[in-house]
Design an enzyme around this catalytic site. Structure first.
Site, mmCIF file in Angstrom:
data_model
loop_
_atom_site.group_PDB
_atom_site.id
_atom_site.type_symbol
_atom_site.label_atom_id
_atom_site.label_comp_id
_atom_site.label_asym_id
_atom_site.label_seq_id
_atom_site.Cartn_x
_atom_site.Cartn_y
_atom_site.Cartn_z
ATOM 1 N N ASP A 95 -34.534 22.646 24.128
ATOM 2 C CA ASP A 95 -34.035 23.961 24.532
ATOM 3 C C ASP A 95 -34.932 25.126 24.125
ATOM 4 O O ASP A 95 -34.812 26.222 24.663
ATOM 5 C CB ASP A 95 -32.635 24.197 23.958
ATOM 6 C CG ASP A 95 -32.590 24.146 22.435
ATOM 7 O OD1 ASP A 95 -33.640 23.925 21.804
ATOM 8 O OD2 ASP A 95 -31.493 24.315 21.859
ATOM 9 N N HIS A 96 -35.848 24.921 23.180
ATOM 10 C CA HIS A 96 -36.628 26.034 22.641
ATOM 11 C C HIS A 96 -37.942 26.288 23.375
ATOM 12 O O HIS A 96 -38.505 27.380 23.264
ATOM 13 C CB HIS A 96 -36.940 25.782 21.162
ATOM 14 C CG HIS A 96 -35.877 26.258 20.222
ATOM 15 N ND1 HIS A 96 -34.581 25.830 20.301
ATOM 16 C CD2 HIS A 96 -35.919 27.128 19.175
ATOM 17 C CE1 HIS A 96 -33.865 26.408 19.348
ATOM 18 N NE2 HIS A 96 -34.657 27.205 18.654
ATOM 19 N N ASP A 160 -31.283 23.626 12.767
ATOM 20 C CA ASP A 160 -31.246 24.960 13.339
ATOM 21 C C ASP A 160 -30.136 25.703 12.623
ATOM 22 O O ASP A 160 -29.050 25.146 12.409
ATOM 23 C CB ASP A 160 -30.975 24.909 14.849
ATOM 24 C CG ASP A 160 -31.151 26.264 15.508
ATOM 25 O OD1 ASP A 160 -32.153 26.454 16.211
ATOM 26 O OD2 ASP A 160 -30.281 27.138 15.320
ATOM 27 N N ARG A 448 -29.220 37.425 16.820
ATOM 28 C CA ARG A 448 -30.187 38.098 15.941
ATOM 29 C C ARG A 448 -30.902 39.204 16.694
ATOM 30 O O ARG A 448 -31.139 39.100 17.894
ATOM 31 C CB ARG A 448 -31.206 37.090 15.391
ATOM 32 C CG ARG A 448 -30.560 36.103 14.448
ATOM 33 C CD ARG A 448 -31.561 35.344 13.597
ATOM 34 N NE ARG A 448 -30.809 34.527 12.654
ATOM 35 C CZ ARG A 448 -30.971 33.226 12.480
ATOM 36 N NH1 ARG A 448 -31.901 32.589 13.152
ATOM 37 N NH2 ARG A 448 -30.236 32.571 11.610
ATOM 38 N N SER A 643 -33.676 31.920 10.687
ATOM 39 C CA SER A 643 -33.770 30.564 11.212
ATOM 40 C C SER A 643 -34.009 29.547 10.111
ATOM 41 O O SER A 643 -34.607 29.839 9.073
ATOM 42 C CB SER A 643 -34.906 30.492 12.237
ATOM 43 O OG SER A 643 -35.196 29.157 12.578
ATOM 44 N N ARG A 645 -36.044 27.150 10.268
ATOM 45 C CA ARG A 645 -37.341 26.496 10.498
ATOM 46 C C ARG A 645 -38.076 26.160 9.202
ATOM 47 O O ARG A 645 -38.434 27.013 8.409
ATOM 48 C CB ARG A 645 -38.207 27.352 11.417
ATOM 49 C CG ARG A 645 -38.633 28.685 10.878
ATOM 50 C CD ARG A 645 -39.238 29.568 11.946
ATOM 51 N NE ARG A 645 -38.238 29.959 12.925
ATOM 52 C CZ ARG A 645 -38.295 31.058 13.669
ATOM 53 N NH1 ARG A 645 -39.315 31.882 13.558
ATOM 54 N NH2 ARG A 645 -37.360 31.344 14.532
#
Length: 758
Positions: A95-96, A160, A448, A643, A645
């Site tokens: 999806d990213h 995520d 965000r 995030s 990440r």
């Protein structure tokens, strides 16, 4: 039938015994959060009472979910674990890596061409290790999880930060870094500090222009971006029960913006309805059989101040629509005050773009309510003043809203429907003209709104609101427009008001899709070969990080002293850098390029102590690494918010940073640093931040005595020869110190796997 139904039934079979035992141990009624936590102990039945905010606990999550940007690094790490198959149900969602630019069809086609290598890698590695794979275009991870995998009373982790969305179906769903996911996929316990509990009592009922999004926007204004750190937010009350399941998901989703570990709601009829509407009647039936264990005890909700560490009460009947921003999701403004605030702060009133959808607000109900407003453009002879875009959360949602005529309604007002992917919400938006960096205003229903987040333009002021409010503002083109009181001038010069938005909670004809986009893994993936081209710029096999040599770290250079807000977007930007998420060397070229240097108030320019001049942060770090010189990073409050990440931790580790010293950490980032074998330290005295100078050389004086609860002493040697001794705190336990000693948590997993094979 639901995915993994036997696993879900097993959770429910154990729940009563485990919760009853926990209630006995704790000696009082339990919140829902406590019931889920105590019923997911790694040891099985709980054997002790844990102290909130203090005790580290080993848990056994039911499942793992990864999105494509973080899955690359997580699965590259999992390859080193020596396992033939994941130990718990796991999924990967593409999806990213789909950039929003033209429209869904065009953008998806381009993404498949540009990222084919990565998608093929994720597909094949999922096939090998028994992982469910959701293809590009299938939808955004959190919406797909809500539609297919979330279940009341369950515990899941996801790579995520918005994994918390699944709290809308009564889960404890927690965002983590890839290394945490590797632990669970490898069949190991997952460690978490037992969270504190924040209770939010919702009274009254939403109506008119007020939406579930306004609840979390209000909460964000109360708690701020760090007020929920280390806590689970549990919503309850008559207002919660009156809300749709997907509305609950929206609230939980954005709980990440207040730093909460996760958020959740007790099981109720709205969840039952949603489970049945998404073809999971078997889960609903199983949940109904243990329904009393899937919500907090009655005594808890009757006297919440006795059971929660903090209680917030919101009357939904009095709640006003909000807009939060710009530049931070906790700057909450009621819509009635927005024009006043905009004028006072010189925020541009003209709205350039309104964007709805994303994982936060892409339910059928969200789109239906927005479409009811879009329909009024033609009915009332209005003209939409701003650009308008829709990002569906999944192919199931997209197909259903197209079938029910909503996309046609949006087409008639000139809207653009982007692919079922993250798109603008995570910076994957090729916005025309953004490179000019002109000051402008956008409104969106995402979660965000940090500087540069959506379009890379530091001068874009982004405001967060509900889909229906964003739609109304886009129609008006005016940030100060209040649809509750203000009129618009239509094309005939007449004054008209927008009617309140309306929309069904669930599609009357049911959900549908020709191809949801799911690929099941091979029953036996042992013959699948995973290969990565040595010349690839997108993928790179990982080499283990070196273990600690047992000595004090000395002669370290200060790499950067970051000023103010430093999120994971500042540490490892997304947008165009997403393409390198599977290549640690290449992605490291974005390390800390968004952080503000406290000594010159500029980004990506720090003093290279070897050369005596100013260079980019990654280039300076590479010079230190090449010379065999360690470095450290210093930061401010809530360092690493945003995030999940783990690249924001892996990049510094890869480029020779040994420690990160800050005033305070965001939870996920602190854990990510620990997992990668780094030192995550906080100032014992926050004022010591001001003592650190640009040319400092740092020596650790007592790292050899690294132990739980024991401060570490750092010596900062200044250019003039003077020194400051700074005391630092840490939150490492014995196991986490083991990660540091081994060089990373993954090194320990790999070593254990090698021993088992031997």
């Amino acid at each position: 039938m639901a995915f993994d139904i036997e696993m879900i039934k097993k959770v429910y079979e154990n729940m009563a015994e485990r919760v009853d035992k926990a209630r006995e141990l704790v000696g009082r009624p339990l919140t829902l959060s406590e019931k889920i936590l105590y019923s997911h102990m790694w040891e099985g039945n709980p054997t002790q009472k844990f102290q909130r905010g203090a005790d580290y606990v080993d848990f056994a999550p039911d499942r793992v979910a990864c999105q494509d940007a973080t899955a690359q690094m997580a699965l590259l790490q999992f390859m080193h674990a020596g396992k033939a198959k994941v130990a718990v149900p796991t999924t990967v969602h593409c999806d990213h890596l789909i950039q929003a630019k033209v429209d869904a069809r065009t953008d998806l086609k381009r993404a498949k061409e540009q990222s084919n290598e990565v998608f093929d890698f994720l597909s094949s590695i999922s096939n090998k290790y028994g992982i469910g794979f959701w293809k590009p275009g299938a939808g955004i991870i959190h919406q797909v999880v809500l539609e297919n995998y979330a279940f009341p009373g369950g515990m899941m982790i996801g790579t995520d930060s918005h994994t918390v969305n699944a709290g809308g179906l009564g889960m404890l769903a927690i965002g983590v870094g890839g290394a945490d996911a590797v632990d669970v996929m490898s069949g190991m316990a997952w460690e978490l500090k037992f969270p504190k509990l924040i209770g939010v009592k919702l009274t009254g009922k939403l109506s008119g222009w007020t939406a579930p999004k306004d609840v979390i926007l209000k909460v964000a204004g109360i708690l701020t971006v760090k007020g929920g750190t280390g806590a689970v937010i549990e919503y309850f009350g008559e207002g919660a029960k009156a809300m749709s399941c997907t509305g609950k998901g929206t609230i939980c989703n954005m709980g990440a913006e207040v730093g909460a570990t996760t958020s959740t709601f007790g099981y109720d009829e709205s969840m039952d309805r949603y489970l049945r509407a998404t073809n999971r009647a078997d889960v609903a039936d199983a949940a109904n059989a243990v329904a009393a264990y899937l919500t907090g005890d009655d005594e808890v909700y009757a006297n919440p101040n006795e059971y929660f560490d903090q209680v917030i009460e919101i009357n939904l009947s009095e709640l006003e629509p909000h807009l939060n921003g710009p530049f931070t999701p906790d700057l909450a403004t009621p819509i009635s005050k927005m024009r006043e605030e905009a004028l006072k702060n010189d925020w541009p009133l003209q709205i350039q773009v309104g964007l709805i959808g994303s994982c936060t607000n892409s339910s059928y109900e969200d789109i239906a309510r927005s479409a009811s407003l879009a329909k009024q453009v033609a009915d009332k002879n209005l003209k939409t003043k701003s650009q308008f875009t829709i990002t569906p959360g999944s192919e199931v949602v997209r197909y259903t809203i197209e079938r029910d005529g909503f996309i046609d309604t949006f087409d008639k007002i000139g809207a653009t429907v982007f692919a079922n992917a993250c798109g603008p919400c995570i910076g994957m938006w090729d916005r025309e003209g953004a490179e000019k960096e002109e000051r402008n205003t956008i409104v969106h229903s995402f979660n965000r709104n940090f500087s540069k987040r959506a379009d890379g333009n530091p001068n874009t002021l982004a405001f967060v609101g509900s889909p229906e409010l964003v739609t109304a503002l886009a129609i008006a083109g005016d940030l100060g427009f209040n649809p509750l009181t203000d009129k618009l001038i239509n094309e005939d010069g007449e004054e008209v008001m927008l009617d309140e938005p309306t929309g069904n909670e669930l599609p009357p004809k049911g959900f549908d899709a020709e191809d949801p986009g799911y690929q099941a893994p091979a029953a036996d993936g042992s013959a699948v070969v995973i290969s990565v081209n040595d010349s690839s710029e997108r993928l790179q096999l990982l080499a283990p990080f070196a273990p600690w040599n047992g000595e004090n770290i000395t002669g370290a250079k200060l790499l950067i002293k970051a000023f103010g807000k430093c999120t994971t977007d500042h540490i490892s930007m997304a947008g165009p850098w997403l393409r390198f998420r599977g290549h640690l060397d290449n992605i490291s070229n974005n390390m800390l390029i968004g952080a503000v240097n406290a000594f010159n108030m500029k980004t990506n320019t720090v003093k290279n102590q070897l050369k005596g001049d100013y260079e980019a942060v990654p280039a300076t770090a590479r010079d230190y690494k090449a010379a065999g010189i360690p470095s450290i990073v210093v930061g401010d409050h809530n360092y690493g918010e945003g995030s999940s990440r783990e690249h924001a931790a892996m990049e510094p580790r890869f480029l020779g940073v040994k420690a990160v010293l800050v005033k305070s950490f965001a939870r996920i980032h602190e854990t990510n640093l620990k997992k990668q074998g780094m030192l995550a330290l906080t100032f014992a005295n926050e004022a010591d931040y001001d003592k650190i100078q640009e040319d400092d050389v740092i020596n650790f004086l007592d790292l050899k005595e690294f132990a739980p609860g024991k401060q570490l002493t750092l010596e900062f040697v200044h250019a003039d020869g003077t020194k400051d001794i700074i005391m630092t705190n840490h939150s490492y336990n014995e196991g986490q110190i083991g990660w540091f000693v081994a060089g990373s948590a993954l090194n320990l997993i790999a070593a254990a796997g090698a021993e088992a094979k031997a």
